[in-house]
Write an enzyme that holds these catalytic residues in place. Structure first.
Site, PDB file in Angstrom:
ATOM      1  N   GLU A 225       0.840  -1.210   0.000  1.00 32.87           N
ATOM      2  CA  GLU A 225       0.000   0.000   0.000  1.00 32.87           C
ATOM      3  C   GLU A 225       0.873   1.258   0.000  1.00 32.87           C
ATOM      4  OE1 GLU A 225      -2.414   0.276   3.529  1.00 32.87           O
ATOM      5  OE2 GLU A 225      -3.531   2.015   2.792  1.00 32.87           O
ATOM      6  N   HIS A 262      -4.845   8.229   0.071  1.00 31.89           N
ATOM      7  CA  HIS A 262      -3.392   8.338  -0.019  1.00 31.89           C
ATOM      8  C   HIS A 262      -2.868   9.013  -1.275  1.00 31.89           C
ATOM      9  CE1 HIS A 262      -2.673   4.936   3.106  1.00 31.89           C
ATOM     10  NE2 HIS A 262      -3.484   5.878   3.526  1.00 31.89           N
ATOM     11  N   HIS A 286      -8.167   0.003  -0.463  1.00 36.04           N
ATOM     12  CA  HIS A 286      -8.659   0.425   0.846  1.00 36.04           C
ATOM     13  C   HIS A 286      -9.638   1.543   0.571  1.00 36.04           C
ATOM     14  CE1 HIS A 286      -5.555  -1.000   4.063  1.00 36.04           C
ATOM     15  NE2 HIS A 286      -6.281  -1.984   3.560  1.00 36.04           N
ATOM     16  N   ASP A 294      -5.519  12.533   4.736  1.00 37.00           N
ATOM     17  CA  ASP A 294      -5.879  11.134   4.921  1.00 37.00           C
ATOM     18  C   ASP A 294      -6.608  10.950   6.254  1.00 37.00           C
ATOM     19  OD1 ASP A 294      -5.916   8.375   4.601  1.00 37.00           O
ATOM     20  OD2 ASP A 294      -3.936   8.119   5.504  1.00 37.00           O
ATOM     21  N   ASP A 296      -9.415   9.486   7.091  1.00 35.36           N
ATOM     22  CA  ASP A 296     -10.116   8.229   7.359  1.00 35.36           C
ATOM     23  C   ASP A 296     -11.494   8.403   7.980  1.00 35.36           C
ATOM     24  OD1 ASP A 296      -8.337   6.034   6.416  1.00 35.36           O
ATOM     25  OD2 ASP A 296      -6.907   6.984   7.756  1.00 35.36           O
TER      26      ASP A 296
HETATM   27  C1  RNT Z   1      -2.595   4.173   6.881  1.00 47.11           C
HETATM   28  C2  RNT Z   1      -3.042   3.099   5.985  1.00 47.11           C
HETATM   29  C3  RNT Z   1      -3.252   1.762   6.614  1.00 47.11           C
HETATM   30  C4  RNT Z   1      -3.956   1.844   7.954  1.00 47.11           C
HETATM   31  C5  RNT Z   1      -4.409   0.504   8.495  1.00 47.11           C
HETATM   32  C6  RNT Z   1      -4.770   0.584   9.929  1.00 47.11           C
HETATM   33  O1  RNT Z   1      -2.591   5.412   6.298  1.00 47.11           O
HETATM   34  O2  RNT Z   1      -4.203   3.485   5.324  1.00 47.11           O
HETATM   35  O3  RNT Z   1      -3.925   0.930   5.749  1.00 47.11           O
HETATM   36  O4  RNT Z   1      -5.050   2.694   7.914  1.00 47.11           O
HETATM   37  O5  RNT Z   1      -3.488  -0.449   8.231  1.00 47.11           O
HETATM   38 ZN    ZN Z   2      -5.177   2.027   4.140  1.00 50.88          ZN
END
Ligand code: RNT
Ligand code: ZN
Length: 419
Positions: A225, A262, A286, A294, A296
């Site tokens: 990632e 991201h 994701h 970012d 979330d």
């Molecule tokens: C962090 C990434 C990652 C996390 C998780 C908890 O910026 O997105 O995927 O959010 O692994």
């Molecule tokens: Zn992530």
């Protein structure tokens, strides 16, 4: 009008566009979406007492967060019971469940430390995805793990990665479903580095060492990632988009994982999905909601969420794209956060399956752009809600906000007692 009448009427309208809503509903029921365990406890896990590190952050202190494996599983169960569709469980290594008095550091984790999760997943007919945890740990030196110039530190984290490969294979064997193992590190620098390539060369070597652990490629699907920046590491992130994409492209069986939080704010993952599907047999996502960074936030049924789902469906990607949710909001009821996000992604997928993609594509290919715009606008107000209601009914969950009442009751009876 009854719910069934509303659905019949919607079905006819969509049918006139060449969309079979019954088939859309049936299809969506088969598609697994990974549900992340970390919304339930603000990404803390059970193997440390320290703070969340790695440049990610949860904000808010809504009461009632899960503090133990038992509470987390119970909360997750509640959330799952309110979501339509097929789920896969997504775990982080920091969620190992130890027996009383037992402890294993991250480099020594074994399948047995996840046996309780396997039991949980099997009972609910779910596969499991896995994530080594390269954050929130005292072996992170100066913010670095797999890129550390300190060989002892780097080796510790490589061993963690290898342990996670073995655990991922165990998950796949136990559940009969391949395990997607995602490598994400927050390694980077707050300010302008003097060496950008060195950490990346070490990161490359570290992932290669992790993947040298023998595993069955049909059972474990490793992915990498990318990220732009994290809090405290604003100037440089080792695992950038170019780095991870190139790594995946040059290593057999490794998937790129795109997290839609991201990228730079005007970049969209919906456009990147079809680009990557031209080259990779499989990719991973994701799904989150970034606000200005970012952040979330909980996934909503918004434009870009819908667009990502449309691209997956249109590209014939439903069995080539591993979809996982990744958000964490600690400012609202966490079970509701889980539920809203999962339901939103389900809505986006169902909406995509109810989009007359063939017809729209034809308009594009015939350069009928005026009609294309008009048609795309027209279907936005089609009675999608009635199809969603029917899907929820068939899945045995509330199609309206009825589920929130259950959460309120659960909050009063269970969450509010956690002091
Ligand atoms: C962090 C990434 C990652 C996390 C998780 C908890 O910026 O997105 O995927 O959010 O692994
Ligand atoms: Zn992530």
């Amino acid at each position: 009008m009854t719910q069934q009448e509303r659905y019949e009427s919607a079905k006819q309208m969509y049918g006139a566009l060449g969309v079979d809503t019954d088939a859309a509903i049936a299809k969506l029921k088969e598609i697994p979406v990974s549900l992340h365990c970390w919304q339930g406890d603000d990404v803390i896990g059970f193997d440390h007492d320290g703070p969340l590190t790695g440049g990610i952050q949860t904000t808010g202190d809504y009461p009632g967060k899960a503090r133990t494996p038992k509470e987390l599983m119970q909360d997750m169960d509640k959330a799952i019971s309110l979501m339509p569709g097929k789920k896969k469980l997504n775990l982080h290594a920091s969620y190992a469940v130890f027996e009383e008095g037992e402890f294993a550091d991250r480099d020594k984790l074994e399948p047995k430390h996840f046996a309780k999760w396997v039991e949980f997943a099997k009972e609910r007919n779910m596969g499991i995805d896995f994530n080594p945890t390269f954050f929130s740990h005292d072996k992170i030196k100066d913010g670095l793990t797999l890129t550390s110039p300190d060989e002892e530190i780097r080796q510790f984290w490589i061993n963690h990665g290898k342990a996670c490969i073995r655990i991922s294979e165990y998950f796949a064997k136990e559940t009969g479903v391949p395990c997607v193992m995602n490598i994400w590190i927050g390694d980077g620098f707050k300010d302008i580095p003097a060496d950008r390539m060195g950490p990346r060369m070490r990161y490359k070597d570290s992932i290669e060492q992790i993947l040298s652990e023998p595993y069955d490629k049909n059972l474990v699907k490793p992915c990498v990632e990318s990220k732009v920046f994290g809090i405290g590491v604003e100037a440089y992130t080792a695992g950038s988009a170019e780095f991870t994409l190139s790594f995946a492209a040059t290593h057999d069986g490794v998937l790129p994982l795109m997290d839609n939080g991201h990228y730079h704010p005007t970049e969209v993952v919906s456009d990147k999905i079809p680009a990557l599907l031209c080259f990779f047999p499989e990719i991973a996502l994701h799904i989150t909601r970034p606000i200005r960074w970012d952040s979330d936030h909980v996934v909503l049924y918004d434009d870009e969420t819908r667009e990502m789902a449309k691209e997956i469906v249109r590209c014939g990607g439903l069995d080539r794209v591993y979809m996982a949710l990744d958000y964490f909001d600690a400012s609202i009821n966490r079970i509701s956060a889980w539920t809203v996000g999962f339901r939103s992604w389900q809505k986006a997928l169902l909406n995509a399956l109810c989009t007359p993609n063939e017809m729209l594509k034809k308009l594009q290919d015939e350069s009928r752009f005026t009609e294309l715009m008009v048609m795309q606008e027209e279907i936005k107000t089609y009675p999608f809600g009635a199809v969603w209601e029917e899907y929820c009914r068939q899945c045995g969950v509330a199609g309206d906000t009825g589920w929130l009442e259950e959460i309120k009751e659960y909050e009063a009876k269970v969450l509010s007692l956690r002091k």
